[in-house]
Design an enzyme around this catalytic site. Structure first.
Site, PDB file in Angstrom:
ATOM      1  N   GLY A  87       0.845  -1.202   0.000  1.00  0.00           N
ATOM      2  CA  GLY A  87       0.000   0.000   0.000  1.00  0.00           C
ATOM      3  C   GLY A  87       0.872   1.240   0.000  1.00  0.00           C
ATOM      4  CD  GLU A 135     -14.390  10.997  -1.226  1.00  0.00           C
ATOM      5  OE1 GLU A 135     -13.699  11.970  -1.523  1.00  0.00           O
ATOM      6  OE2 GLU A 135     -13.908   9.885  -0.974  1.00  0.00           O
ATOM      7  CG  ASP A 161      -4.278   3.240   7.648  1.00  0.00           C
ATOM      8  OD1 ASP A 161      -3.899   4.423   7.704  1.00  0.00           O
ATOM      9  OD2 ASP A 161      -5.175   2.839   6.875  1.00  0.00           O
TER      10      ASP A 161
END
Ligand SMILES: Cc1cc2nc3c(=O)[nH]c(=O)nc-3n(C[C@H](O)[C@H](O)[C@H](O)COP(=O)(O)OP(=O)(O)OC[C@H]3O[C@@H](n4cnc5c(N)ncnc54)[C@H](O)[C@@H]3O)c2cc1C
Length: 494
Positions: free
Chosen positions: A27, A189, A327
């Site tokens: 990622g 979104e 994260d």
């Protein structure tokens, strides 16, 4: 290459005598950390459970048919093709032995153990259902390409089923109601895009239903939308969402989810059922379980979201050779955003390189906040950059430029612009294809005891004799096909 003494048989041999860096994850943290080591005198081995790098902020556009999955998920191998010191290995890391400095990974029953001198752990976070994991069957999250494609199938599939039902004279309200749980940036979104899809894109495509009447509901237990953007931008966003037809239900905690709908509970104890076949879970994150593994070996505490406390230089207590970024970490209330992962990974790479060159340690990691933004609908977004608060077209243009800059690969940027042109200037969606397997494969795989591993033979189970028989059959079949064509024998009565 040299074998490593005292290692299990399945251990990977060291690639060379150079310093070995293992990076877990492809990622934002994994990819940017690996790239930052391109000029260092090290071998980098990136181990990740997918073969692609994923630009998560645009997952909702794959789910709603704007972008293709390839545009936001380029193959990591291709991205790193020119970085000669980097090797990419597919595998889900299942164990990290900090004592022996070994990383164990698996893919479809194949195990690999990789030794390291330095380790960067960037395995990210998953969806959290706040202890109600059974909700996942009916309300997929939005964390992976699989999730986005499944949601695409469910969203477009709901319109198909509604058309069918309406043609038979049935009530299809539950099929034309879409609920998005979680009013953070992702939920906002997603809700905005489903509303645009129903109220603008699909209006001419159906005969028995009017997609304009589809309900899109955004649900959150919090009292406002977009809490991290502050009260003012939250209120502005809510007004704009309502203007494009999104119903916003705040203070509503989801207490039950089933195939046909969900139940929300308000603070005063009242409950409300919403019949909606399509539910999207965009609430809550849980750090990768590898954090727990590291915590058990180092004593570093985990917070409620499973994020591990790291030292100010992003290393683990007692293990200066192990960095955790993105994260997965709990440090100074840093948010779970891409820039934290990117900057943390670059910091870790610089530290590894500096140590090899004999440099003094860097100052503690300091995050530079470049701002946040969320898109509501075409030409409408909100953005926070430092003390600046922007709304409307200016924020939307900023969003466009920033996302174009960060999409990986030139060809992806070009095609993304084309697809945005189709969706935002025109009324189309370029990527509406969905298949039955997209919709049902996740649940089907979950029902297998060992997931996808149940579908493949164990390593070593390859049946030579059966394969030889099959080859002979195929050869005979091909010879017969060729004979029929050569002798013009097709269609001739036998
Ligand atoms: C829908 C959505 C929208 C978002 N929007 C924004 C936004 O607009 N702006 C923003 O800044 N941030 C946004 N974020 C957050 C941002 O994407 C994350 O903060 C960022 O991806 C974190 O980077 P990371 O490297 O820590 O983890 P990730 O990017 O999640 O990478 C984790 C990697 O680890 C791999 N992995 C996981 N477990 C294992 C294992 N056991 N073995 C091997 N590999 C493993 C994964 O496959 C993946 O490659 C969004 C996130 C989501 C889900």
């Amino acid at each position: 290459m040299a074998a490593v003494d005292g290692m299990p048989d399945r251990a990977l041999v060291r690639r060379s005598d150079k310093h070995q860096v293992v990076v877990i994850g492809s990622g934002f943290g994994g990819l940017f950390g690996t790239k930052a080591l391109r000029r260092s005198d090290v071998d980098v081995t990136m181990i990740a459970k997918t073969t692609h790098h994923l630009f998560q902020p645009l997952l909702y556009q794959v789910a709603t048919g704007i972008l293709s999955e390839g545009e936001i998920a380029p193959p990591t191998r291709e991205v790193l093709a020119n970085q000669k010191n980097a090797q990419v290995l597919l595998g889900e890391v299942t164990d990290i032995d900090l004592e022996k400095r070994l990383v164990t990974s698996h893919v479809l029953g194949r195990e690999l153990v990789t030794p390291y001198d330095s380790l960067i752990v960037a395995a990210g976070a998953g969806q959290s259902y706040f202890g109600n994991d059974h909700f996942a069957e009916f309300a997929p999250g939005m964390k992976s390409i699989d999730d986005a494609l499944e949601l695409r199938g469910r969203i477009f599939g709901a319109f198909e089923m509604a058309e069918l039902g309406a043609s038979r004279g049935e009530n299809v309200d539950h099929l034309l109601t879409f609920v998005v749980v979680g009013a953070g940036p992702t939920g906002v979104e997603m809700a905005g895009q489903i509303a645009e899809l129903a109220h603008r894109t699909l209006t001419r495509d159906f005969r028995a239903i009017s997609t304009r009447h589809a309900r899109v509901i955004l649900v959150d237990a919090a009292p406002q939308v977009l809490p991290p953007f502050g009260a003012k931008l939250g209120k502005w966003t809510q007004e704009k969402l309502e203007k494009i037809g999104v119903e916003v239900m705040l203070g509503a905690l989801v207490s039950h989810v089933d195939e046909r709908g969900l139940v929300v509970k308000y603070k005063d104890g009242t409950q409300q059922r919403v019949d909606a076949v399509t539910k999207v879970w965009a609430a809550g994150v849980q750090a990768n379980p590898l954090g727990k593994l590291l915590s058990e070996q180092t004593g570093a505490p985990l917070d409620r979201a499973g994020r591990i406390s790291v030292n100010p230089d992003l290393t683990l207590p007692g293990h200066p050779e192990v960095f955790v970024v993105g994260d997965m970490i709990s440090l100074d209330n840093l948010p779970g955003v891409a820039q934290v992962a990117i900057q943390g990974a670059k910091y870790a790479a610089k530290e590894i390189d500096g140590r090899l060159k004999g440099h003094a340690p860097q100052k503690p990691f300091k995050y530079f906040d470049k701002g946040s933004m969320a898109i509501i609908s075409r030409f409408r977004a909100v953005a926070m950059v430092g003390k600046l608060r922007l709304t409307g077209v200016i924020a939307w243009l900023m969003w466009l430029v920033v996302h174009l800059f960060y999409i990986t690969g030139f060809k992806n940027r070009v095609t993304a612009v084309l697809h945005w042109f189709v969706s935002f200037i025109g009324t189309g969606r370029s990527e509406r294809t969905s298949t039955e397997q997209q919709i049902f494969a996740r649940v089907a795989l979950q029902r297998l005891e060992r997931g996808a591993t149940d579908l493949v033979s164990e390593p070593g189970e390859y049946d030579e004799a059966a394969q030889a028989r099959r080859r002979a059959e195929l050869e005979a079949q091909a010879a017969e096909e060729a004979r029929l064509s050569d002798e013009n024998a097709r269609g001739v009565k036998v």
